[in-house]
Every structure is written in structure tokens, then in C-alpha cells.
Design a protein around this motif. Structure first.
Motif, short mmCIF file in Angstrom:
data_model
loop_
_atom_site.label_atom_id
_atom_site.label_comp_id
_atom_site.label_asym_id
_atom_site.label_seq_id
_atom_site.Cartn_x
_atom_site.Cartn_y
_atom_site.Cartn_z
N GLU A 21 0.82 -1.21 0.00
CA GLU A 21 0.00 0.00 0.00
C GLU A 21 0.86 1.26 0.00
O GLU A 21 0.58 2.23 -0.71
CB GLU A 21 -0.86 0.07 1.26
CG GLU A 21 -2.03 -0.86 1.40
CD GLU A 21 -2.69 -0.64 2.76
OE1 GLU A 21 -3.34 0.42 2.93
OE2 GLU A 21 -2.54 -1.50 3.65
N ALA A 22 1.89 1.24 0.84
CA ALA A 22 2.64 2.45 1.14
C ALA A 22 3.60 2.88 0.04
O ALA A 22 3.79 4.08 -0.17
CB ALA A 22 3.41 2.26 2.44
N ALA A 23 4.22 1.89 -0.63
CA ALA A 23 5.24 2.31 -1.59
C ALA A 23 5.64 1.26 -2.62
O ALA A 23 6.04 1.61 -3.73
CB ALA A 23 6.50 2.76 -0.84
N LEU A 24 5.57 -0.03 -2.26
CA LEU A 24 6.11 -1.06 -3.13
C LEU A 24 5.03 -2.09 -3.50
O LEU A 24 4.88 -3.12 -2.82
CB LEU A 24 7.29 -1.76 -2.43
CG LEU A 24 8.46 -0.87 -2.00
CD1 LEU A 24 9.51 -1.70 -1.27
CD2 LEU A 24 9.08 -0.17 -3.20
N PRO A 25 4.26 -1.85 -4.54
CA PRO A 25 3.19 -2.77 -4.93
C PRO A 25 3.70 -4.20 -5.11
O PRO A 25 4.77 -4.42 -5.68
CB PRO A 25 2.70 -2.19 -6.26
CG PRO A 25 3.05 -0.73 -6.18
CD PRO A 25 4.34 -0.67 -5.42
N GLY A 26 2.93 -5.15 -4.57
CA GLY A 26 3.29 -6.56 -4.71
C GLY A 26 4.22 -7.09 -3.63
O GLY A 26 4.48 -8.29 -3.58
N PHE A 27 4.71 -6.22 -2.74
CA PHE A 27 5.64 -6.68 -1.70
C PHE A 27 4.90 -7.61 -0.74
O PHE A 27 3.83 -7.29 -0.25
CB PHE A 27 6.20 -5.49 -0.92
CG PHE A 27 7.39 -5.84 -0.06
CD1 PHE A 27 8.67 -5.55 -0.47
CD2 PHE A 27 7.23 -6.49 1.16
CE1 PHE A 27 9.78 -5.87 0.31
CE2 PHE A 27 8.32 -6.82 1.95
CZ PHE A 27 9.60 -6.51 1.52
N ASN A 28 5.50 -8.77 -0.46
CA ASN A 28 4.90 -9.73 0.48
C ASN A 28 5.99 -10.63 1.03
O ASN A 28 6.60 -11.41 0.30
CB ASN A 28 3.83 -10.57 -0.22
CG ASN A 28 3.12 -11.52 0.74
OD1 ASN A 28 3.15 -11.33 1.95
ND2 ASN A 28 2.49 -12.55 0.20
N SER A 29 6.29 -10.49 2.32
CA SER A 29 7.32 -11.31 2.95
C SER A 29 6.97 -11.47 4.42
O SER A 29 7.02 -10.50 5.18
CB SER A 29 8.70 -10.65 2.80
OG SER A 29 9.70 -11.43 3.41
N ILE A 30 6.62 -12.68 4.84
CA ILE A 30 6.28 -12.94 6.24
C ILE A 30 7.14 -14.09 6.75
O ILE A 30 7.87 -14.74 6.00
CB ILE A 30 4.79 -13.28 6.44
CG1 ILE A 30 4.45 -14.63 5.78
CG2 ILE A 30 3.89 -12.18 5.91
CD1 ILE A 30 3.08 -15.16 6.16
N SER A 31 7.07 -14.32 8.04
CA SER A 31 7.78 -15.44 8.66
C SER A 31 6.75 -16.42 9.23
O SER A 31 5.54 -16.16 9.19
CB SER A 31 8.71 -14.94 9.77
OG SER A 31 9.48 -16.01 10.31
#
Length: 322
Positions: free
Chosen positions: A239-249
Motif C-alpha cells: 500500500e505504502a510504496a512497493l506494490p506486490g511486496f509480500n514477505s512474512i515469517s
């Protein structure tokens, strides 16, 4: 000699299964190794689950923190432990999926050293800065970092962990350069962010929410594909700046390879039971985790899928351990 070893191994497995059938497991304390320093997300989740299992089993579940080498010191201890269910590992996405993709040499065979028992929780990460950093949003931080190339640094739980990978993905996506400072766990990494020794960190919401709410660090974004109930006003990086970013643990329990299936299945069922309890669900969710138990087979598939995914990310983004 080979026949004797085989016979002894068979006898050990039969004895363990017989003890389980007689309701004897666990008949003594169980050690849950956390391969990081106290205070991080893996440690926090492990302590909550250990407390609940202790109550259910009527036996202590003792946390043993063995940090260092991106979790490999603690993982190696469990890999070489007796396969009887009394020594377990609280692994995470770093120890089980990222390290094997990043490190050419490991002290154990990551493909065959463990029996997956159960997933415990998914752990969204949060991008945080020290309050002295003059950035209130992700876009402001990106602009600030571009004026300070090589002068800013970020902390992580160790080279190859989820904190490290998320930060490197952020740097790649934002075309910024921030120095990496690895620690022996998320707890020390956040402590030095609070102290101002580093300016940025990506850590699990589970270990960070208290610091965020107290104002000792400032949250800029979460790293998953949706906002986190524990931090509803913090946007996603996408949402904030980098569309498509997804990284969880994520965190999950594993046993040494060769642990009898009956024992693995019992521990897995008991973990799923304590995770399904309303109180456990509420505690983990309030802290920013997403509690999710699984069968051993489901957990094995998750590990395989994430290892494949992160192997490709590491290759595509040319991420190294330096």
C-alpha cells in the motif's frame, strides 16, 4: 555389526511406541530448543506454546535458547539429539526454508535432519525505524535513505533470517543502500534499534508490537499482503510504496529425524489442540501472530514450498550473506 545396529534402532522405535501406547509420553521434561536469543518472535511464540503444553502434559517443557549462526547452532543441536521426542526445535522460515537456500555449507543435512511436527503461527513482519529518524512514512524513509547512502544501517536476527531477507527485498525494490548488521536473534536486533545504534529493522509484529505501542520504535509498514489486527493503522508495504511486496515469517515445531511416528503424531495433535484454545488464539493474535496448527505432512509441504520460493528470490535479487 550392521545387523546389530539395525536391531537396536528397531528396538528403540518399538520401545518408544510401546511407551506412548501405555500413555507414558512424556514421562519426563521435554526440551524445546529456540535457536535464537531470548526476546525475538520465535522465542516469544515458543514460550507461550511451551507453557500450554506443560499444562496439558503435566511435565515441564523447558525453553533452551541456543542462538548463533542464523539459527544453525540450535538447529544442529536438535538434529543430533536422541530421536525420542524429548528434544524438539522451534524452527522458523529462516532455519528451515531460507538457510538451506542461502548457505552452501550447513552442519546438518537440512533435507533429512528433521521430522516436521506442526506449524505454530504465521508471523507478519513490520518495518520499523528509531524515533530519531526523520521519516514518518515508507516514502519519506526511501527519500531519506537516498540522501544517506551507506550511512544508515539495519539490524536483523542473523544473516539469512526472515528479517534479513525482508530488508534486502525492500532495498532492492526501493533502490536504496542500507548496511546490514546481523545479531543472534530478534531481541538483540530490536534492542539496538531502540538504542539508536541502527536506524532500521524488519522484525515480527509478535516481538515488536509492545515497543511500537510504547513509542520506543516507529512502525512504517507491515510486510504481508494485508494489514495486521494488532496494528490496524499501519499500512502494508504494498500500500505504502512497493506494490506486490509480500514477505512474512512463521514458526513451527520439529523433531530429530527418526523420531517414532506415533510420538510425532501425538505431539502434533497436542500442539494443534493447545493452539485451537480461545485463550491461546487471543494471546497470539493480540501480539500480532496468526496462530495456525498443521499436520506433519502439511508442515513438510509448507517448508518445501517456501524453500523453493526463497531460493528463487535469493537468485533473482542476488542476495548474499555478507
Amino acid at each position: 555389526m550392521r545387523f546389530t545396529h539395525l536391531a537396536l534402532a528397531t528396538l528403540t522405535a518399538l520401545s518408544a511406541s510401546l511407551a506412548l501406547a501405555q500413555g507414558a509420553f512424556p514421562s519426563r521434561p521435554v526440551t524445546l530448543v529456540v535457536p535464537f536469543a531470548p526476546g525475538g518472535g520465535t522465542d516469544t511464540g515458543a514460550r507461550l506454546v511451551a507453557q500450554k503444553l506443560s499444562l496439558k502434559w503435566g511435565q515441564p517443557v523447558v525453553i533452551d535458547n541456543k542462538g548463533g549462526a542464523a539459527g544453525m547452532i540450535g538447529a544442529d543441536l536438535v538434529a543430533k539429539a536422541k530421536a525420542d521426542g524429548y528434544t524438539l526445535l522451534m524452527g522458523n522460515i529462516g532455519t528451515q526454508a531460507i538457510n538451506p537456500a542461502l548457505y552452501k555449507k550447513m552442519p546438518y543435512d537440512a533435507d533429512h535432519a528433521f521430522e516436521p511436527v506442526s506449524l505454530v503461527a504465521e508471523l507478519p513482519l513490520v518495518m520499523m525505524v528509531n524515533p530519531q529518524v526523520p521519516a514518518k512514512t515508507v516514502k519519506e524513509f526511501i527519500a531519506y535513505a537516498k540522501t544517506q547512502p551507506g550511512r544508515l544501517s539495519y539490524s536483523s536476527s542473523g544473516a539469512g533470517g526472515s528479517m534479513h531477507l525482508a530488508a534486502e527485498m525492500f532495498k532492492s525494490g526501493s533502490s536504496t543502500f542500507v548496511l546490514h548488521v546481523p545479531y543472534r536473534g530478534g531481541g538483540p536486533a530490536i534492542a539496538d534499534l531502540i538504542a539508536g545504534h541502527v536506524q532500521l529493522s524488519f522484525a515480527t509484529v509478535l516481538e515488536s508490537s509492545g515497543h511500537i505501542k510504547s513509542g520506543t520504535v516507529r512502525a512504517l509498514a507491515v510486510t504481508g499482503d494485508k494489514r495486521v489486527p494488532a496494528l490496524p493503522d499501519v499500512p502494508t508495504l504494498a500500500e505504502a510504496a512497493l506494490p506486490g511486496f509480500n514477505s512474512i515469517s512463521w514458526i513451527g515445531i520439529l523433531a530429530p529425524a527418526g523420531t517414532p511416528k506415533d510420538i510425532v503424531d501425538k505431539i502434533s495433535a497436542d500442539v494443534r489442540e493447545v493452539l485451537a484454545a480461545d485463550e491461546t488464539q487471543r494471546k497470539l493474535t493480540d501480539l500480532g501472530a496468526l496462530p495456525k496448527g498443521s499436520t506433519p505432512a502439511q508442515f513438510q509441504q509448507l517448508i518445501a514450498n517456501d524453500r523453493k520460493r526463497y531460493t528463487q528470490i535469493i537468485l533473482d535479487k542476488k542476495i548474499g550473506i555478507d
